[in-house]
Design an enzyme around this catalytic site. Structure first.
Site, short mmCIF file in Angstrom:
data_model
loop_
_atom_site.label_atom_id
_atom_site.label_comp_id
_atom_site.label_asym_id
_atom_site.label_seq_id
_atom_site.Cartn_x
_atom_site.Cartn_y
_atom_site.Cartn_z
CB SER A 92 -0.90 -0.16 0.94
OG SER A 92 -0.14 0.69 2.14
CE LYS A 93 -1.42 7.17 -2.60
NZ LYS A 93 -1.69 6.43 -2.98
#
Ligand code: GLU
Length: 485
Positions: free
Chosen positions: A247-248
């Site tokens: 994810s980010k």
């Protein structure tokens, strides 16, 4: 004759595609190219509220940058278009109504208030969430606010074969009567996806693992519609280094951001292809053409792949070193134009860059690194500033370093051929003469001329900087040390 392979990448334009999403596109494309099949791009833009402006352009841009070409889809058209789902609403509406007419689906008039109450009651009773089939046997017709739901069998099981994972079975009673057509006339993902895969003659659905739980619903829909389901292959998840979903948080960004950060398309194709697929467990570096020839679904691994940023950087370095000097210069010119400080005259002098880059070539992991204050700015700016404490050699101290620089300066001034070899031939013996280690002479000179403590090889760097700049900067260093004392 075996059927022609037709695969699709079906992104929803709800954001700029990240690496996992592009990996899906890549595997579909590689599979098509490995067996002479067709690769289709279909934009699943039925979630109007979540559509992000510019996302379609970014999706297509990402594919083009990687050299992933499509045989049918946006911009190129094809026999089974339109390839934007928002332009196919009449198809979904007609088919959904037909399912109602045939008894496979029904109109549901439940209000959002009723559904909310139902959900709250289920939660309170610790029951699994899902529509309670209130309208299923009421024989209701269309009405404002009505949706169409599929009649899902409430017992038995649904099994499908996954080419990567084998047979997967679901209990039907755990699936509720899902919505097919929303009250605004838009289809849900399930309805539009199944209809289009059928109408576009998709033979293999290769998508992310997270869609496994949707597949039994799709099988039910195929059955209700009387369509033959395609083959399914759900690709492994991509995890961050801490083994949670990428994810980010892990610095995972959209593909075009990797481009901005100076990764090469060759790297991204190679790197992404190895996230869940391998050729032979040892080959790491492969061109796009090689991967296209070698790709097979059999060698996709069902277990999750870990996104290793260090490996990405290493691989990008390998591809950067494969570039010729001129290719590298072509690629870094725009990066320099954009990132060098404003004080550097534009346009940036290409001939000068052509001299600087051979010094950097071996060291670069990304193109971005060709234009950072801590790597190359000193080649381009007139003034460099640095912490005076960086100058002195530890053993010599400020005073000893000052003496050393004062001895070196006139000799450098006298040197006519200010190129790497004569510079080395002057400075190495000089260090010995002064009874110093080479590093005790080289390191302060390095800092004096660059403002940095880690740089490309000293003599090549001094040659590129040129005599005037080097002499001026050493004089400045002498002044700095004098002021310190
Ligand atoms: N629109 C879906 C997505 O964005 C497609 C999933 C599928 O391939 O069926 O992931």
């Amino acid at each position: 004759m075996t059927e022609e392979v037709r695969v699709r990448y079906a992104p929803s334009p709800t954001g700029f595609p990240h690496v996992g999403n592009i990996r899906t596109a890549l595997f579909n494309w590689l599979f098509a190219r490995s067996c002479g099949g067709k690769f289709i791009v279909r934009i699943e833009d039925t979630d109007v509220a979540r559509t992000v402006p510019g996302a379609v352009e970014n999706i297509l841009d990402s594919l083009k940058w990687l050299g992933i070409d499509w045989d049918e889809g946006p911009e190129v058209g094809g026999d089974y278009g339109p390839y934007f789902q928002s332009q196919r609403l009449d198809i979904y509406q007609a088919i959904a109504k037909d399912l109602v007419a045939k008894g496979y689906a029904y109109y549901c008039h439940c209000s959002s208030e009723r559904l909310a109450e139902m959900r709250a009651a289920q939660e309170a009773a610790h029951l699994p969430p899902g529509y309670d089939r209130h309208c299923r046997d009421l024989g209701l017709g269309d009405a404002p606010g009505a949706v169409i739901r599929l009649k899902v069998p409430d017992s038995g099981t649904t099994t499908f074969h996954d080419l990567i994972r084998g047979d997967i079975t679901f209990e039907n009673r755990l699936l509720d009567d899902m919505v097919l057509l929303k009250s605004d006339g838009y289809p849900t993902y399930h309805l539009a996806n199944v209809i289009d895969d059928h109408l576009m003659h998709i033979t293999h659905v290769m998508r992310a693992e997270e869609w496994i739980s949707s597949t039994p619903r799709h099988i039910m829909l195929y059955n209700a519609l009387g369509f033959e389901p395609p083959k399914f292959a759900h690709m492994p998840m991509i995890l961050g280094p801490d083994h949670s979903k990428l994810s980010k948080r892990h610095g995972s960004v959209s593909l075009t951001e990797y481009r901005e950060q100076g990764y090469l398309p060759e790297t991204m194709i190679n790197f992404l292809s190895l996230l869940g697929w391998s050729y032979d467990d040892k080959t790491e570096i492969m061109t796009s053409e090689e991967i296209q020839q070698r790709f097979s679904i059999e060698r996709i691994n069902p277990t999750s792949a870990v996104f290793d940023k260090n490996k990405l950087d290493w691989m990008n370095g390998v591809y950067i070193r494969q570039l010729s000097e001129d290719e590298l210069v072509d690629k870094v010119m725009p990066v320099l134009e954009k990132n060098l400080p404003e004080s550097v005259k534009r346009p940036i002098d290409r001939d000068y860059v052509r001299k600087v880059m051979p010094l950097m070539h071996e060291r670069l992991k990304t193109l971005q690194e060709s234009a950072l204050p801590e790597t190359t700015w000193f080649f381009f700016t007139d003034d460099i500033s640095y912490d005076a404490k960086l100058l002195p050699d530890k053993k010599l101290g400020p005073e000893g370093t000052l003496d050393m620089l004062k001895t070196v300066l006139p000799k450098l001034e006298a040197l006519e051929d200010f190129t790497a070899e004569p510079l080395e031939a002057l400075l190495r013996p000089l260090a010995a003469e002064l009874g110093l280690k080479a590093g005790q002479v080289f390191a302060p000179i390095r800092t004096a001329v660059s403002g940095l403590t880690a740089t490309p090889p000293l003599f090549g760097m001094m040659e590129v900087l040129g005599k005037d700049k080097c002499i001026r900067r050493i004089r400045e260093a002498i002044k700095i040390l004098e002021n310190e004392l």
